[in-house]
Design a protein around this motif. Structure first.
Motif, PDB file in Angstrom:
ATOM      1  N   TRP A  86       0.827  -1.206   0.000  1.00  0.00           N
ATOM      2  CA  TRP A  86       0.000   0.000   0.000  1.00  0.00           C
ATOM      3  C   TRP A  86       0.860   1.255   0.000  1.00  0.00           C
ATOM      4  N   GLN A  87       1.886   1.289   0.850  1.00  0.00           N
ATOM      5  CA  GLN A  87       2.724   2.475   0.956  1.00  0.00           C
ATOM      6  C   GLN A  87       3.521   2.707  -0.319  1.00  0.00           C
ATOM      7  N   ASN A  90       1.090   4.063  -3.071  1.00  0.00           N
ATOM      8  CA  ASN A  90       0.680   5.449  -2.830  1.00  0.00           C
ATOM      9  C   ASN A  90       1.849   6.421  -2.888  1.00  0.00           C
ATOM     10  N   SER A  94       2.061   9.654  -5.351  1.00  0.00           N
ATOM     11  CA  SER A  94       2.374  10.970  -4.821  1.00  0.00           C
ATOM     12  C   SER A  94       3.604  11.570  -5.499  1.00  0.00           C
ATOM     13  N   GLN A 106      -4.324  15.457  -1.966  1.00  0.00           N
ATOM     14  CA  GLN A 106      -3.629  14.221  -1.582  1.00  0.00           C
ATOM     15  C   GLN A 106      -4.672  13.204  -1.138  1.00  0.00           C
ATOM     16  N   ARG A 107      -4.588  12.006  -1.633  1.00  0.00           N
ATOM     17  CA  ARG A 107      -5.474  10.945  -1.186  1.00  0.00           C
ATOM     18  C   ARG A 107      -4.754   9.620  -1.304  1.00  0.00           C
ATOM     19  N   SER A 108      -5.266   8.654  -0.639  1.00  0.00           N
ATOM     20  CA  SER A 108      -4.672   7.325  -0.723  1.00  0.00           C
ATOM     21  C   SER A 108      -5.566   6.444  -1.585  1.00  0.00           C
ATOM     22  N   THR A 111      -7.176   1.735  -0.062  1.00  0.00           N
ATOM     23  CA  THR A 111      -7.064   1.546   1.381  1.00  0.00           C
ATOM     24  C   THR A 111      -8.017   0.457   1.854  1.00  0.00           C
TER      25      THR A 111
END
Length: 178
Positions: A86-87, A90, A94, A106-108, A111
């Motif tokens: 996930w990191q 994202n 970004s 900014q959004r993820s 999730t």
């Protein structure tokens, strides 16, 4: 002199993190978090005997896979694994937005999928030896220490993604219109 910014594929970053947690962070040039994730990955694998359980599961020796794995340590792995993927995904998104000079919010992403993945994999590891699975031959695949975690993880991951898209994102979009 013009600085050249490099495009980072979010999917490549996610795949690298699937190979080994921390590799996706190296791909994104997030070296500190990459080393931390690799350190945790080796620590959890060492104490849980997860790699031995994987080998025994994929060779069909499920009783031995049950006997070698330490589930107290193994329960940490799904969280580490899903967070790394996930990191990395994202962070690449970004990075690309910053490189383009984008002013978007900014959004993820995904999730719900990764929260569902963690919960499902933990449930699969926790309930791997549930007697209910032995009563029905069709469900016997869920009595396997590795495959039960993967099965529940994917199922709840898909459910989490669906819930995020249908409820959370629509509600957030409706609030933005008001």
């Amino acid at each position: 002199m013009r600085l050249r910014t490099e495009y980072k594929s979010p999917y490549a970053a996610a795949v690298w993190s699937m190979v080994l947690p921390g590799f996706g962070q190296f791909y994104n040039k997030d070296y500190i978090i990459g080393f931390v994730l690799i350190g945790f990955e080796f620590l959890i694998n060492l104490y849980s005997n997860l790699n031995l359980a994987l080998v025994y599961s994929f060779t069909g020796d499920f009783d031995r896979a049950h006997s070698v794995i330490d589930y107290r340590w193994g329960m940490f792995y799904p969280s580490l694994y899903a967070f790394a993927i996930w990191q990395a995904f994202n962070a690449a998104k970004s990075h690309n937005a910053k490189a383009l000079g984008s002013t978007m919010k900014q959004r993820s992403y995904y999730t719900g999928f990764f929260i569902g993945l963690v919960l499902g994999m933990d449930l699969g590891l926790f309930w791997h030896d549930f007697a209910f699975f032995n009563q029905f031959k069709v469900l016997s695949i869920l009595n396997l220490p590795v495959f039960s975690g993967l099965s529940f993880g994917l199922l709840l991951g898909i459910l989490g993604n669906y819930l995020e898209k249908t409820f959370y994102r629509k509600r957030k979009a409706a609030k933005a219109l008001i």
